[in-house]
Design a protein around this motif. Sequence first.
Motif, PDB file in Angstrom:
ATOM      1  N   UNK A 153      -4.487   4.263  11.363  1.00 52.93           N
ATOM      2  CA  UNK A 153      -3.698   4.830  10.551  1.00 52.93           C
ATOM      3  C   UNK A 153      -2.489   5.688  11.104  1.00 52.93           C
ATOM      4  N   UNK A 154      -1.144   5.728  10.550  1.00 55.41           N
ATOM      5  CA  UNK A 154      -0.042   6.238  11.178  1.00 55.41           C
ATOM      6  C   UNK A 154       0.419   7.335  10.290  1.00 55.41           C
ATOM      7  N   UNK A 155      -0.433   8.139   9.886  1.00 55.37           N
ATOM      8  CA  UNK A 155      -0.050   9.190   9.015  1.00 55.37           C
ATOM      9  C   UNK A 155       0.166   9.000   7.663  1.00 55.37           C
ATOM     10  N   UNK A 156       0.777   9.801   7.059  1.00 51.63           N
ATOM     11  CA  UNK A 156       1.269   9.345   5.361  1.00 51.63           C
ATOM     12  C   UNK A 156       2.229   8.554   5.180  1.00 51.63           C
ATOM     13  N   UNK A 157       2.275   7.510   4.134  1.00 53.98           N
ATOM     14  CA  UNK A 157       3.342   6.891   3.723  1.00 53.98           C
ATOM     15  C   UNK A 157       3.882   7.518   2.515  1.00 53.98           C
TER      16      UNK A 157
END
Length: 319
Positions: A153-157
Amino acid sequence: MSQGIFGLHHITAMSGMAQKNVDFYVGVLGLRMVKKTVNFDAPDVYHFYYGDTVGSPGTIMTFFPFGEGPRGNSGADQATVTSFSIRKESLAFWTERLKAHGISFSGPEERSNQRQVITFRDPDGIALELVAHEGAESRPGWQNGPVPSEHAIRGFYGVTIKVRNHEQTSALLTDVMGFRLLEQKGERYRYEVGEGGPGTIIDVISQEDARYGRNSIGTIHHIAWRVANEDELRRWQSKLMGAGMHVTEVKDRNYFKSVYFREPGGVLFELASDPPGFAIDESVENLGTDLKLPEWFEPNRSAMESQLPPIHLPVIEGK
């Protein structure tokens, strides 16, 4: 010169059993426990911070795990959905991972701009999304977790809130806070702030007849937006007060400074400073290892620890 609001800083929710929360967000979603501390306003409850390797602003999902207690319900005057970024190439990995862990989900569903979205809920019923999109790899996830780094997961969208009437909420976002309306589809209004893109997006769902939410276990408590530093925070405090918002005093959260206010639709917003960050009391290598308390709680450490349930981080094979 003001630097404005950059995007999301963190999102804070209320959960039930502490160990179940850790097992899901670390063991299943593969986020890093970057800080294990207590709720500064209710220190008999943990405060967990999950995020990327260093706990970068814009990656941090936090929880107050209350254990056994009344359930809340999601509705108007609340944030209702937290959306995380993943790479487009990671869709198959995540559908298989959710299946393997017995987690029900829907999707992938195609939305505008060729985004693919997987929707599911955490063990306490909080709605989550994984949004697959181009460019997600520009933000690294946790490199040493149970999820392979290429699929992390790359942080919030973005985040979704629900209100009964979007007009006053929209006016605050666009006229005061610097957001821009990107699109409207039916009752969904999408805004972005700062440089735009993943981590800067808020969707406002406007439903006149929506039932009001009740904050408790299984609901999102507040949304925090990023500002550069404490000087910016105080400038925004004054600006929001001038716009008629009831804003708190500046609070010292040890890892950032912040203020709180409710936007016109009733959703609790926070503005939080980027510094000093989570490595002020632990090395990056040891983030989330020990229970960390602010100095004003240290004299009561033994009593506090005795009230908190023991927890352990999931074992990560091969790490």
